[in-house]
Design a protein around this motif. Structure first.
Motif, PDB file in Angstrom:
ATOM      1  N   LEU B 179       0.840  -1.203   0.000  1.00 18.32           N
ATOM      2  CA  LEU B 179       0.000   0.000   0.000  1.00 18.32           C
ATOM      3  C   LEU B 179       0.877   1.257   0.000  1.00 18.32           C
ATOM      4  CD1 LEU B 179      -2.910  -0.926   2.418  1.00 18.32           C
ATOM      5  CD2 LEU B 179      -3.184   0.059   0.135  1.00 18.32           C
ATOM      6  N   ASN B 180       1.919   1.237   0.836  1.00 18.25           N
ATOM      7  CA  ASN B 180       2.784   2.413   0.906  1.00 18.25           C
ATOM      8  C   ASN B 180       3.516   2.650  -0.414  1.00 18.25           C
ATOM      9  OD1 ASN B 180       2.088   3.168   3.473  1.00 18.25           O
ATOM     10  ND2 ASN B 180       3.678   1.916   4.444  1.00 18.25           N
ATOM     11  N   ARG B 181       3.986   1.565  -1.020  1.00 21.35           N
ATOM     12  CA  ARG B 181       4.674   1.731  -2.310  1.00 21.35           C
ATOM     13  C   ARG B 181       3.725   2.284  -3.359  1.00 21.35           C
ATOM     14  NH1 ARG B 181       6.828  -3.723  -1.561  1.00 21.35           N
ATOM     15  NH2 ARG B 181       8.653  -3.483  -0.221  1.00 21.35           N
ATOM     16  N   ALA B 182       2.481   1.821  -3.313  1.00 22.65           N
ATOM     17  CA  ALA B 182       1.495   2.317  -4.284  1.00 22.65           C
ATOM     18  C   ALA B 182       1.245   3.811  -4.065  1.00 22.65           C
ATOM     19  CB  ALA B 182       0.194   1.530  -4.140  1.00 22.65           C
ATOM     20  N   ARG B 183       1.110   4.209  -2.796  1.00 31.86           N
ATOM     21  CA  ARG B 183       0.898   5.645  -2.496  1.00 31.86           C
ATOM     22  C   ARG B 183       2.090   6.472  -2.980  1.00 31.86           C
ATOM     23  NH1 ARG B 183      -0.551   3.255   3.068  1.00 31.86           N
ATOM     24  NH2 ARG B 183      -2.828   3.248   3.074  1.00 31.86           N
ATOM     25  N   LEU B 184       3.282   5.970  -2.712  1.00 33.45           N
ATOM     26  CA  LEU B 184       4.485   6.713  -3.123  1.00 33.45           C
ATOM     27  C   LEU B 184       4.589   6.781  -4.646  1.00 33.45           C
ATOM     28  CD1 LEU B 184       6.931   5.291  -0.445  1.00 33.45           C
ATOM     29  CD2 LEU B 184       6.279   7.696  -0.698  1.00 33.45           C
ATOM     30  N   ALA B 185       4.196   5.702  -5.297  1.00 34.33           N
ATOM     31  CA  ALA B 185       4.232   5.711  -6.769  1.00 34.33           C
ATOM     32  C   ALA B 185       3.306   6.790  -7.312  1.00 34.33           C
ATOM     33  CB  ALA B 185       3.820   4.345  -7.308  1.00 34.33           C
ATOM     34  N   LEU B 186       2.132   6.922  -6.676  1.00 31.64           N
ATOM     35  CA  LEU B 186       1.187   7.954  -7.119  1.00 31.64           C
ATOM     36  C   LEU B 186       1.727   9.349  -6.802  1.00 31.64           C
ATOM     37  CD1 LEU B 186      -2.159   6.220  -6.082  1.00 31.64           C
ATOM     38  CD2 LEU B 186      -1.259   6.522  -8.393  1.00 31.64           C
ATOM     39  N   ALA B 187       2.382   9.478  -5.652  1.00 30.19           N
ATOM     40  CA  ALA B 187       2.998  10.776  -5.322  1.00 30.19           C
ATOM     41  C   ALA B 187       4.079  11.119  -6.345  1.00 30.19           C
ATOM     42  CB  ALA B 187       3.583  10.726  -3.913  1.00 30.19           C
ATOM     43  N   ASP B 188       4.809  10.102  -6.780  1.00 27.34           N
ATOM     44  CA  ASP B 188       5.841  10.331  -7.798  1.00 27.34           C
ATOM     45  C   ASP B 188       5.212  10.737  -9.133  1.00 27.34           C
ATOM     46  OD1 ASP B 188       7.857   9.825  -6.025  1.00 27.34           O
ATOM     47  OD2 ASP B 188       8.127   7.724  -6.605  1.00 27.34           O
ATOM     48  N   CYS B 189       4.049  10.174  -9.416  1.00 25.31           N
ATOM     49  CA  CYS B 189       3.345  10.591 -10.640  1.00 25.31           C
ATOM     50  C   CYS B 189       3.027  12.088 -10.572  1.00 25.31           C
ATOM     51  CB  CYS B 189       2.039   9.807 -10.808  1.00 25.31           C
ATOM     52  SG  CYS B 189       2.267   8.081 -11.181  1.00 25.31           S
ATOM     53  N   LEU B 190       2.599  12.530  -9.397  1.00 24.75           N
ATOM     54  CA  LEU B 190       2.308  13.959  -9.227  1.00 24.75           C
ATOM     55  C   LEU B 190       3.576  14.790  -9.422  1.00 24.75           C
ATOM     56  CD1 LEU B 190      -0.050  14.192  -6.094  1.00 24.75           C
ATOM     57  CD2 LEU B 190      -0.620  14.764  -8.462  1.00 24.75           C
TER      58      LEU B 190
END
Ligand SMILES: [Zn+2]
Lengths: 185, 196
Positions: B179-190
């Protein structure tokens, strides 16, 4: 870039509703680090978006289709288990019949070999080529039949036309094998 | 919407009574179960298969499996957890059979990094900050399936961590890390989008 910044902790922190205890020893670093602060801002935006993320809408006709699927088990009970019982049974019978029909004499010889024979008589290699071939064909037929049956039984889509075709072909293949076996003598 | 109510971890199963009636052949109970759970099954299938027609076919397949297996359901876990488990595995099996993408269950950050690299200069819509949410929702569909799956179970279906571990058969630490990696991946997309 994540080596010096506790990014996993930041993600956990935001998801927890920003409880300071989640930051633990990283609290001061996070407070003072501009990179972590920017990461935090982005993670907050991600969290807000995900908490409002809507599910896809269900198609109008799906409910009826699923209800129809719910009614299937009763007809399955009536139609499918019979298949799963008699097809393997038939193939095993065919397999045994093939072995006996094609090589009765060889089996007889092998089973009644004199006890003083140098090799144990009831070994696969003691049978002659014809008997071995018969057993081999029999096993193949049995395995194929059981495999086809398990495939059909495992399928959850009994109303599909391609499965009906497959079923018909399986029956024909068994009949064909039977004819070949009985005429080959 | 009743479906948006987070499933209560450890609480009583709200569908238990309907399930018991359905096991006795009550058609009305079956209908109510379908009515109350179909959006989860369809949504989960869609998130994994990323195709509406496939998700519909999958939903039908899932319910046929459920009805067939229902007599053996003892209620050791909640019905919804059990249903999610069947739907998840059916979706992943379907995905594999479609060979659209192999699903690596082992932690694979290489996949994620590859994905993020491939997004640079890709055909994604120009980013506008006011469209934050839509942009992030779109990016979920570009994540590896295992991340989209945990995000779906946690945020959309509102399963608890414990329920997700039961559905996926993964340890709690792995679920949280994904879950954390997914959140960070989305933050990186931003971050990537803002940098453009
Ligand atoms: Zn930092």
């Amino acid at each position: 870039m994540s080596d010096n910044h506790p990014r996993q902790v930041l993600a956990e922190y935001v998801a927890s509703g920003e409880q300071d205890r989640v930051l633990g020893e990283h609290w001061q670093h996070v407070r003072d680090c501009p990179i972590c602060q920017r990461d935090l801002q982005r993670l907050r935006r991600v969290e807000v978006a995900l908490r409002q993320w809507p599910m896809v809408s269900v198609p109008a006709m799906l409910n009826e289709r699923l209800l129809a699927a719910a009614r299937l088990p009763r007809s399955l009970e009536e139609n499918y288990p019979r298949w799963t019982i008699w097809l393997p049974a038939v193939t095993v019978v065919i397999a045994i019949a093939l072995a006996l029909l094609l090589a009765p004499a060889s089996l007889h010889v092998a089973l009644n070999a004199p006890p003083q024979a140098a090799e144990p008589s009831l070994s696969f290699f003691a049978l002659d080529r014809e008997a071995g071939l018969a057993l081999w064909i029999g096993m193949c037929v049995a395995l194929a039949g059981i495999g086809v049956t398990m495939g059909l039984a495992d399928s959850r889509m009994p109303d599909r036309e391609d499965l009906d075709v497959l079923r018909t072909r399986a029956s024909r293949a068994v009949e064909h094998a039977w004819r070949v076996a009985t005429h080959s003598r | 919407m009743p479906l948006r109510t987070r499933l209560q971890p450890g609480g009583s199963d709200p569908l238990a009574e309907l399930v018991e009636r359905a096991k006795l052949g009550d058609g009305d109970a079956l209908g109510q179960i379908v009515q109350r759970t179909q959006q989860w099954v369809y949504n989960l299938g869609y998130r994994i298969l990323r195709n509406r027609q496939e998700a519909e076919d999958l939903a039908q397949e899932v319910y046929v499996r459920v009805w067939r297996a229902l007599p053996g359901f003892r209620g050791d876990s909640k019905f919804t957890t059990w249903l999610h488990s069947i739907a998840t595995h059916a979706s992943l099996n379907r995905l594999r059979s479609l060979r659209r993408e192999s699903v690596a269950w082992a932690d694979s950050d290489e996949m994620l990094e590859h994905l993020l690299d491939s997004q640079q200069g890709s055909e994604s819509e120009p980013y506008v900050e006011s469209q934050d949410k839509e942009f992030i929702w779109q990016q979920v569909d570009r994540l590896p399936r295992k991340y989209a799956l945990v995000l779906t179970l946690f945020y959309q279906h509102e399963l608890s961590y414990q329920e997700i571990t039961e559905v996926l058969g993964l340890p709690l630490g792995t679920v949280k890390a994904q879950l954390n990696r997914a959140r960070l991946a989305l933050a990186d997309c931003l971050r990537e989008a803002n940098a453009e």
